[in-house]
Design an enzyme around this catalytic site. Structure first.
Site, mmCIF file in Angstrom:
data_model
loop_
_atom_site.group_PDB
_atom_site.id
_atom_site.type_symbol
_atom_site.label_atom_id
_atom_site.label_comp_id
_atom_site.label_asym_id
_atom_site.label_seq_id
_atom_site.Cartn_x
_atom_site.Cartn_y
_atom_site.Cartn_z
ATOM 1 N N SER A 40 -65.373 -11.043 -81.083
ATOM 2 C CA SER A 40 -64.800 -10.193 -80.030
ATOM 3 C C SER A 40 -65.581 -10.262 -78.726
ATOM 4 O O SER A 40 -65.257 -9.575 -77.769
ATOM 5 C CB SER A 40 -64.726 -8.736 -80.511
ATOM 6 O OG SER A 40 -66.020 -8.274 -80.855
ATOM 7 N N ASN A 127 -70.782 0.999 -86.022
ATOM 8 C CA ASN A 127 -69.597 1.873 -85.984
ATOM 9 C C ASN A 127 -69.769 3.030 -85.009
ATOM 10 O O ASN A 127 -68.876 3.313 -84.209
ATOM 11 C CB ASN A 127 -69.278 2.393 -87.388
ATOM 12 C CG ASN A 127 -68.902 1.262 -88.338
ATOM 13 O OD1 ASN A 127 -68.713 0.132 -87.889
ATOM 14 N ND2 ASN A 127 -68.813 1.554 -89.617
ATOM 15 N N THR A 172 -28.328 12.442 -56.178
ATOM 16 C CA THR A 172 -28.269 12.639 -57.624
ATOM 17 C C THR A 172 -27.281 11.578 -58.107
ATOM 18 O O THR A 172 -26.317 11.261 -57.396
ATOM 19 C CB THR A 172 -27.777 14.051 -58.021
ATOM 20 O OG1 THR A 172 -26.457 14.243 -57.506
ATOM 21 C CG2 THR A 172 -28.673 15.141 -57.469
ATOM 22 N N HIS A 173 -27.542 11.041 -59.263
ATOM 23 C CA HIS A 173 -26.728 9.913 -59.789
ATOM 24 C C HIS A 173 -26.713 8.741 -58.807
ATOM 25 O O HIS A 173 -25.785 7.930 -58.812
ATOM 26 C CB HIS A 173 -25.284 10.346 -60.077
ATOM 27 C CG HIS A 173 -25.172 11.639 -60.806
ATOM 28 N ND1 HIS A 173 -25.087 11.721 -62.170
ATOM 29 C CD2 HIS A 173 -25.150 12.917 -60.358
ATOM 30 C CE1 HIS A 173 -25.021 13.008 -62.541
ATOM 31 N NE2 HIS A 173 -25.064 13.737 -61.461
ATOM 32 N N SER A 294 -38.566 -16.363 -49.226
ATOM 33 C CA SER A 294 -37.916 -17.191 -50.224
ATOM 34 C C SER A 294 -38.102 -18.637 -49.819
ATOM 35 O O SER A 294 -38.096 -18.969 -48.636
ATOM 36 C CB SER A 294 -36.423 -16.852 -50.286
ATOM 37 O OG SER A 294 -35.700 -17.960 -50.787
ATOM 38 N N LYS A 300 -34.954 -14.330 -46.010
ATOM 39 C CA LYS A 300 -35.325 -13.327 -47.004
ATOM 40 C C LYS A 300 -36.694 -12.687 -46.770
ATOM 41 O O LYS A 300 -37.619 -13.319 -46.282
ATOM 42 C CB LYS A 300 -35.332 -13.961 -48.404
ATOM 43 C CG LYS A 300 -33.957 -14.201 -48.986
ATOM 44 C CD LYS A 300 -33.112 -12.941 -49.185
ATOM 45 C CE LYS A 300 -33.543 -12.131 -50.377
ATOM 46 N NZ LYS A 300 -33.286 -12.809 -51.666
ATOM 47 N N ASN A 302 -38.759 -10.291 -49.420
ATOM 48 C CA ASN A 302 -38.635 -9.688 -50.741
ATOM 49 C C ASN A 302 -39.762 -8.698 -51.045
ATOM 50 O O ASN A 302 -40.922 -8.975 -50.743
ATOM 51 C CB ASN A 302 -38.620 -10.782 -51.817
ATOM 52 C CG ASN A 302 -37.432 -11.717 -51.661
ATOM 53 O OD1 ASN A 302 -36.350 -11.276 -51.285
ATOM 54 N ND2 ASN A 302 -37.644 -12.995 -51.930
ATOM 55 N N GLU A 307 -41.712 -4.874 -57.001
ATOM 56 C CA GLU A 307 -41.119 -5.362 -58.250
ATOM 57 C C GLU A 307 -42.183 -5.567 -59.326
ATOM 58 O O GLU A 307 -41.965 -5.279 -60.505
ATOM 59 C CB GLU A 307 -40.366 -6.669 -57.993
ATOM 60 C CG GLU A 307 -39.149 -6.476 -57.092
ATOM 61 C CD GLU A 307 -38.610 -7.803 -56.596
ATOM 62 O OE1 GLU A 307 -37.811 -8.403 -57.308
ATOM 63 O OE2 GLU A 307 -38.991 -8.245 -55.494
ATOM 64 N N TYR A 334 -64.123 3.686 -90.666
ATOM 65 C CA TYR A 334 -63.929 2.518 -89.820
ATOM 66 C C TYR A 334 -63.227 1.384 -90.570
ATOM 67 O O TYR A 334 -63.495 1.138 -91.748
ATOM 68 C CB TYR A 334 -65.298 2.013 -89.311
ATOM 69 C CG TYR A 334 -65.200 0.771 -88.447
ATOM 70 C CD1 TYR A 334 -64.972 0.873 -87.085
ATOM 71 C CD2 TYR A 334 -65.306 -0.507 -89.020
ATOM 72 C CE1 TYR A 334 -64.855 -0.261 -86.294
ATOM 73 C CE2 TYR A 334 -65.191 -1.641 -88.228
ATOM 74 C CZ TYR A 334 -64.960 -1.515 -86.874
ATOM 75 O OH TYR A 334 -64.842 -2.633 -86.104
ATOM 76 N N GLN A 339 -61.276 -2.962 -83.974
ATOM 77 C CA GLN A 339 -61.782 -3.863 -82.930
ATOM 78 C C GLN A 339 -60.663 -4.220 -81.946
ATOM 79 O O GLN A 339 -60.919 -4.557 -80.798
ATOM 80 C CB GLN A 339 -62.336 -5.125 -83.592
ATOM 81 C CG GLN A 339 -62.846 -6.173 -82.627
ATOM 82 C CD GLN A 339 -63.746 -7.167 -83.327
ATOM 83 O OE1 GLN A 339 -64.884 -6.847 -83.653
ATOM 84 N NE2 GLN A 339 -63.253 -8.362 -83.594
ATOM 85 N N LYS A 342 -59.687 -2.511 -78.048
ATOM 86 C CA LYS A 342 -60.220 -2.734 -76.695
ATOM 87 C C LYS A 342 -59.270 -3.496 -75.779
ATOM 88 O O LYS A 342 -59.093 -3.117 -74.605
ATOM 89 C CB LYS A 342 -61.562 -3.454 -76.780
ATOM 90 C CG LYS A 342 -62.641 -2.554 -77.324
ATOM 91 C CD LYS A 342 -63.845 -3.327 -77.784
ATOM 92 C CE LYS A 342 -64.514 -2.631 -78.939
ATOM 93 N NZ LYS A 342 -63.716 -2.624 -80.203
HETATM 94 N N1 ARG Z 1 -67.006 -5.356 -82.815
HETATM 95 C C1 ARG Z 1 -66.763 -4.248 -83.673
HETATM 96 C C2 ARG Z 1 -65.617 -3.386 -83.126
HETATM 97 O O1 ARG Z 1 -65.337 -3.513 -82.004
HETATM 98 C C3 ARG Z 1 -68.005 -3.417 -83.808
HETATM 99 C C4 ARG Z 1 -68.046 -2.567 -85.029
HETATM 100 C C5 ARG Z 1 -68.239 -3.434 -86.218
HETATM 101 N N2 ARG Z 1 -68.409 -2.657 -87.416
HETATM 102 C C6 ARG Z 1 -68.285 -3.141 -88.638
HETATM 103 N N3 ARG Z 1 -68.402 -2.326 -89.610
HETATM 104 N N4 ARG Z 1 -68.057 -4.408 -88.856
HETATM 105 O O2 ARG Z 1 -65.015 -2.601 -83.816
#
Ligand code: ARG
Length: 475
Positions: A40, A127, A172-173, A294, A300, A302, A307, A334, A339, A342
């Protein structure tokens, strides 16, 4: 990517060495594909500042509680400071084999200060570490977005002040309903954004508890001081339950829900910009700075920024849906699924930042065409309600009767091809002999808006006062 995926019956080829952080019971290393799905660092490197802040707080607490020697604590703090410098200077060797930001930093710390680095993780787990880092990150993102939303409110209020009396059709509408002012219309968005800010503030208040010290899930046997680390990181208190502390992602979900609603508000405004800039409307004009041309049609102009703001709100909605789906089936505490929390949060924060900036830019840039807006505001018998109100006020008719009579007058005007203000008095009197010339006083759009003096109404004097009040409430 050189190693093949292992099929059934194939024996394990001798792989890479076991992981330094947890490889004690492992004889070999992970398959290439295991590493690829597990890693990650590419995205969670964005947590580096929060990770280091959390480690510094944890380290200071370990020293104070005499779990860690002062000398080791100092070495760790020095090493972490150097790592932060390396990352910020772009010199840090991020490595996929160290999986995530936590293990990358720990591995580098060991290179810098030796075995003492291994003591930092006492009474801690990734964790509670990642739960802490992520809360801090979301908290920072909320603070940045809050300021940006306030900036957008400031831009809207400034335009509202300029156009407190600029008449436009209210719809309205998407049918012409009653005249309003452009300033009044813009202040509607200021209210929405005010609620958006308070939603973010609520989310911030609820997330501000420290998971640190919950360790893997059960707490720790070391005499940690969770209140100390919580205070050092600006949290209001330590989270009360260690299982909840490491497995709660409500804060991220609330953030994404608030972000999705903000996106929805921006999208509605963007949609209006698209409509208002279109040729049949021509209510506003955006400059070269916020439009594109365009490649085939030279005439044009735009509204691409609008958008794209409209489209990007779809991504925000997607981010919320993604994390809801990731979390819904997870038993306590956990699971590695988490993971995946994020990417949607980072993407939502980035997307929102861009959409807010583009919207604020367009609001500052746009110039309304007062004549075009007034023309449409006066069309479609938009002062029919004013006429009906006059019949109630002056002739004492019940509103339902006045409504019916006004409908007949509108039909007559339509048949003659004129506006209500141009319908001859004689025509009106054919339907209600008591109607007097004074009725024409309420039939212009200017009179109409000026009469809407109820609290929160569109009368220009109200709008000017509401803009001043919005300044006081929001800026
Ligand atoms: N990279 C992990 C996450 O974002 C960190 C926590 C990992 N914990 C574990 N028990 N493997 O969740």
């Amino acid at each position: 990517m050189s190693r093949k995926l292992r099929g059934a019956g194939e024996t394990a080829a001798p792989g890479p060495a076991a992981n330094a952080a947890w490889g004690g019971r492992f004889a070999g290393g992970p398959a290439e594909i295991m590493q690829r799905i597990n890693v990650s660092i590419d995205f969670d490197k964005r947590l580096y500042a929060q990770d280091i802040a959390g480690s510094l707080a944890h380290c200071a607490m370990l020293v104070r509680q005499q779990i860690l020697s002062t000398a080791d604590g100092e070495a760790i703090a020095r090493g972490l400071a150097q790592i932060r410098e390396e990352i910020e200077a772009g010199r840090f060797p991020f490595r996929a084999e160290h999986e995530d930001i936590h293990l990358n930093i720990e591995a580098r710390l060991a290179e810098l200060i030796g075995p003492a680095a291994g003591r930092l993780h006492t009474a801690r787990s990734r964790n509670d570490q990642v739960a802490t880092d992520f809360r801090l990150w979301v908290r920072d993102a909320i603070d940045r977005l809050e300021r940006q939303i306030q900036g957008l409110q400031a831009a809207l209020i400034a335009q509202a002040e300029r156009h407190a009396g600029t008449i436009m059709p209210g719809f309205t509408h998407l049918q012409v309903a009653q005249p309003v002012t452009f300033g009044h219309h813009l202040l509607a968005y200021v209210e929405m954004l005010g609620r958006d800010r308070s939603r973010l503030a609520d989310c911030r208040a609820r997330l501000n508890e420290s998971p640190l010290g919950a360790a893997a899930l059960a707490g720790t046997s070391f005499p940690v001081d969770r209140a100390m680390t919580a205070a050092a990181l600006g949290f209001d208190r330590p989270a009360a339950n260690s299982l909840d502390a490491v497995s709660d992602r409500d804060f991220a979900l609330e953030f994404l829900a608030a972000a999705a609603i903000i996106g929805l508000h921006l999208s509605r405004f963007a949609e209006e910009v698209v409509i208002w800039t279109s040729e049949p409307f021509r209510f506003i004009r955006l400059s070269d700075a916020f439009t594109t041309g365009s490649s085939i049609m030279p005439q044009k102009r735009n509204p691409d920024a609008a958008e794209l703001v409209r489209a990007k709100s779809g991504r925000l909605l997607g981010a919320l849906t993604t994390l809801l789906a990731v979390m819904k089936g997870l038993p306590l505490a956990y699971s590695k699924d988490m993971q995946e929390d994020k990417a949607p949060v980072f993407d939502a924060a980035d997307t929102l930042e861009l959409a807010l900036a583009a919207t604020a830019g367009m609001v500052g840039d746009l110039v309304p065409d007062a004549a075009a807006m007034r023309r449409v505001a006066a069309s479609g018998f938009s002062t029919a309600t004013d006429l009906a109100d006059w019949l109630v006020r002056v002739l004492g008719l019940p509103f339902r009767e006045a409504h019916h009579l006004t409908g007949a007058l509108v039909a007559r005007a339509e048949a003659l091809g004129v506006d209500l203000a141009a319908l001859p008095l004689g025509e009106m009197q054919k339907l209600e002999p008591r109607i007097a010339a004074a009725i024409f006083d309420v039939l212009t759009v200017e009179k109409s808006v000026a009469s809407r003096v109820s609290f929160g109404g569109t009368a220009p004097a109200n709008v000017a006062a509401a803009a001043a009040e919005a300044r006081r409430r929001f800026l």
